[in-house]
Motif scaffolding. Structure first.
Motif, PDB file in Angstrom:
ATOM      1  N   GLU A  28     -11.812   1.290  11.825  1.00 57.14           N
ATOM      2  CA  GLU A  28     -10.845   0.211  12.009  1.00 57.14           C
ATOM      3  C   GLU A  28     -10.760  -0.309  13.441  1.00 57.14           C
ATOM      4  OE1 GLU A  28      -7.247   2.089  10.840  1.00 57.14           O
ATOM      5  OE2 GLU A  28      -7.848   2.390   8.749  1.00 57.14           O
ATOM      6  N   VAL A  29     -11.207   0.494  14.407  1.00 65.94           N
ATOM      7  CA  VAL A  29     -11.035   0.168  15.826  1.00 65.94           C
ATOM      8  C   VAL A  29     -12.367   0.329  16.551  1.00 65.94           C
ATOM      9  CG1 VAL A  29      -9.784   0.805  17.946  1.00 65.94           C
ATOM     10  CG2 VAL A  29      -8.623   0.911  15.739  1.00 65.94           C
ATOM     11  N   SER A  30     -12.541  -0.384  17.659  1.00 64.73           N
ATOM     12  CA  SER A  30     -13.785  -0.318  18.422  1.00 64.73           C
ATOM     13  C   SER A  30     -14.024   1.072  19.003  1.00 64.73           C
ATOM     14  CB  SER A  30     -13.754  -1.336  19.568  1.00 64.73           C
ATOM     15  OG  SER A  30     -12.862  -0.907  20.591  1.00 64.73           O
ATOM     16  N   THR A  31     -15.254   1.295  19.467  1.00 65.42           N
ATOM     17  CA  THR A  31     -15.627   2.591  20.034  1.00 65.42           C
ATOM     18  C   THR A  31     -14.731   2.962  21.217  1.00 65.42           C
ATOM     19  OG1 THR A  31     -17.935   2.351  19.338  1.00 65.42           O
ATOM     20  CG2 THR A  31     -17.487   3.884  21.146  1.00 65.42           C
ATOM     21  N   ALA A  32     -14.492   1.999  22.113  1.00 67.71           N
ATOM     22  CA  ALA A  32     -13.644   2.269  23.283  1.00 67.71           C
ATOM     23  C   ALA A  32     -12.218   2.618  22.860  1.00 67.71           C
ATOM     24  CB  ALA A  32     -13.639   1.066  24.219  1.00 67.71           C
ATOM     25  N   ALA A 214      -4.500  -3.073  18.519  1.00 67.81           N
ATOM     26  CA  ALA A 214      -4.904  -2.376  17.291  1.00 67.81           C
ATOM     27  C   ALA A 214      -4.424  -0.927  17.295  1.00 67.81           C
ATOM     28  CB  ALA A 214      -6.423  -2.426  17.139  1.00 67.81           C
ATOM     29  N   LEU A 215      -4.507  -0.271  18.453  1.00 73.66           N
ATOM     30  CA  LEU A 215      -4.017   1.100  18.560  1.00 73.66           C
ATOM     31  C   LEU A 215      -2.498   1.149  18.412  1.00 73.66           C
ATOM     32  CD1 LEU A 215      -6.179   2.542  21.501  1.00 73.66           C
ATOM     33  CD2 LEU A 215      -6.433   3.009  19.060  1.00 73.66           C
ATOM     34  N   TRP A 216      -1.829   0.170  19.002  1.00 70.53           N
ATOM     35  CA  TRP A 216      -0.369   0.088  18.919  1.00 70.53           C
ATOM     36  C   TRP A 216       0.084  -0.073  17.470  1.00 70.53           C
ATOM     37  CZ3 TRP A 216       3.560   1.121  22.029  1.00 70.53           C
ATOM     38  CH2 TRP A 216       4.822   0.606  21.726  1.00 70.53           C
ATOM     39  N   GLN A 217      -0.730  -0.735  16.677  1.00 73.14           N
ATOM     40  CA  GLN A 217      -0.405  -0.959  15.260  1.00 73.14           C
ATOM     41  C   GLN A 217      -0.721   0.260  14.392  1.00 73.14           C
ATOM     42  OE1 GLN A 217      -2.779  -4.472  14.624  1.00 73.14           O
ATOM     43  NE2 GLN A 217      -1.097  -5.869  15.161  1.00 73.14           N
ATOM     44  N   ARG A 218      -1.343   1.260  14.984  1.00 69.69           N
ATOM     45  CA  ARG A 218      -1.681   2.505  14.257  1.00 69.69           C
ATOM     46  C   ARG A 218      -1.130   3.700  15.028  1.00 69.69           C
ATOM     47  NH1 ARG A 218      -5.330  -1.362  13.903  1.00 69.69           N
ATOM     48  NH2 ARG A 218      -6.439  -1.749  11.938  1.00 69.69           N
ATOM     49  N   PRO A 219       0.176   3.731  15.254  1.00 69.57           N
ATOM     50  CA  PRO A 219       0.764   4.766  16.126  1.00 69.57           C
ATOM     51  C   PRO A 219       0.595   6.182  15.595  1.00 69.57           C
ATOM     52  CG  PRO A 219       2.482   3.578  14.940  1.00 69.57           C
ATOM     53  CD  PRO A 219       1.208   2.846  14.682  1.00 69.57           C
ATOM     54  N   LYS A 220       0.734   6.371  14.292  1.00 69.12           N
ATOM     55  CA  LYS A 220       0.675   7.718  13.727  1.00 69.12           C
ATOM     56  C   LYS A 220      -0.718   8.333  13.890  1.00 69.12           C
ATOM     57  CE  LYS A 220       1.697  10.345   9.536  1.00 69.12           C
ATOM     58  NZ  LYS A 220       2.173  10.272   8.109  1.00 69.12           N
ATOM     59  N   LEU A 221      -1.745   7.561  13.549  1.00 69.87           N
ATOM     60  CA  LEU A 221      -3.113   8.059  13.645  1.00 69.87           C
ATOM     61  C   LEU A 221      -3.518   8.278  15.099  1.00 69.87           C
ATOM     62  CD1 LEU A 221      -5.701   8.866  12.231  1.00 69.87           C
ATOM     63  CD2 LEU A 221      -6.360   6.450  12.134  1.00 69.87           C
TER      64      LEU A 221
END
Length: 292
Positions: A28-32, A214-221
Motif C-alpha cells: 500500500e505504501v512506497s519503499t521509503a 499515507a502513513l498517517w492514514q494507517r496509524p495502527k499498522l
C-alpha cells in the motif's frame, strides 16, 4: 546458557512479525514509507526503555566521540538501505523467500567480522555459520539456479551485506561507550533509531510528502511495525553487546522458523517439503553456534 541466547531468540521472534507487517504495508505504501514505518514511533519507546534502566540503577552518562558518531551514522544508513532492499524483495518474490535471501547476512557478517573487525570464530562456530547458510539457500531457492533472477539475487545479497555491516558497526559503537550491560546497547538503540527517523523524515518531506500522508492514514499498522521493530532491535543490540555478531546472527536464523509459520498461517503461502530439511539444518547450525 549465555544471556545473549534468550535475547537473540526474542529478537528473531519480534523481527519475524515486524517483517510480516512490513510486507503487508509494502502493498500500500512506497519503499521509503515502509522503511520509515520501522522507525517512526520507535524513538519514544527506546527513550522510555533507557529511562527505566536509569531509574532502576543510575550509571554514568556516555562520552560521545567523533568516531562513535561516525560509526552510528554508518550503522543507521546501512540499516535503512538493508530494509529498503528487503522491501523490494517482498515485491519480487514471496514473503518467506524474500526474508530467506536477506538472511545471507549471517555468513557475510562472519566473514567481515573475521577479516576486518577482529572477531575470529572457532571451527565449530564456522560450521554452524556454513550450515545455516546452506539451510537458507535451500529454503529460498525453490528452483534451479538458472531460474533465480539476477535482480532478486542482487537485492538479497545486497540486503544481507547492508544488514551485516549494520550489526558489525552497532557492536563496535556499543563497545566504544564502555558502559555496563545493558546500558551501552540501550544508548546505541536510541541513537540509531533517532538518526534513522531524522534521515527518512527529511527525505520524505522533500521527495515524497504524499507517503507521509499515507502513513498517517494507517496509524495502527505503522505503530505496530515500529513497536515490533523497536523490540526486535532491543534484542539484537543487547545480544550483540554480549557476543560476536556472527554467533548472534547465526542463532538468529531461527527467525526463518517463525517466518515460515507466519507465511503459511497468515499469508497462506504454500510451503514445500524442502522447508523441513532447511529447518533441520538451521537447528543444527544453531546448535553448533551455541556449543561453540
Amino acid at each position: 546458557m549465555g544471556l545473549w541466547i534468550p535475547f537473540t531468540i526474542f529478537a528473531a521472534f519480534m523481527q519475524s512479525w515486524r517483517n510480516a507487517f512490513q510486507n503487508k504495508l509494502s502493498k500500500e505504501v512506497s519503499t521509503a514509507g515502509v522503511t520509515l514505518a520501522r522507525f517512526l514511533y520507535a524513538s519514544p519507546l527506546a527513550a522510555l526503555y533507557l529511562w527505566i534502566l536509569y531509574q532502576v540503577e543510575p550509571v554514568a552518562l556516555p562520552t560521545v566521540s567523533a568516531n562513535y558518531l561516525v560509526t552510528i551514522t554508518l550503522a543507521s544508513v546501512s540499516q535503512i538501505i538493508a530494509t529498503a532492499l528487503m522491501v523490494k524483495l517482498f515485491r519480487l518474490r514471496n514473503y518467506a523467500m524474500g526474508v530467506g535471501l536477506a538472511k545471507s547476512e549471517a555468513v557475510i557478517a562472519a566473514t567481515l567480522g573475521a577479516l576486518f573487525f577482529a572477531a575470529p570464530l572457532s571451527g565449530l562456530a564456522w560450521s554452524g555459520v556454513i550450515i545455516g547458510a546452506i539451510a537458507i539457500w535451500l529454503m529460498s531457492n525453490t528452483g534451479s539456479l538458472k531460474d533465480l533472477s539476477l535482480k532478486t539475487l542482487a537485492l538479497g545479497l545486497g540486503s544481507g551485506l547492508a544488514f551485516a555491516l549494520t550489526t558489525l558497526w552497532v557492536r563496535e559503537a556499543s563497545l566504544m561507550l564502555g558502559l555496563p550491560f545493558p546500558y551501552s546497547a540501550a544508548w546505541v538503540l536510541l541513537y540509531v533509531i533517532a538518526t534513522q527517523t531524522a534521515i527518512l523524515l527529511t527525505w520524505l518531506l522533500i521527495k515524497e510528502p504524499a507517503t507521509l500522508k499515507a502513513l498517517w492514514q494507517r496509524p495502527k499498522l505503522t505503530l505496530t511495525i515500529s513497536v515490533f521493530s523497536c523490540l526486535g532491535s532491543l534484542g539484537w543490540f543487547t545480544a550483540m553487546s554480549l557476543e560476536t555478531v556472527a554467533l548472534v546472527k547465526t542463532l538468529g536464523q531461527i527467525e526463518v522458523l517463525f517466518t515460515l509459520f507466519i507465511s503459511a498461517r497468515w499469508f497462506k503461502e504454500k510451503l514445500i517439503p524442502r522447508d523441513l530439511s532447511g529447518l533441520a539444518l538451521i537447528v543444527l547450525g544453531a546448535a553448533c553456534v551455541i556449543l561453540a
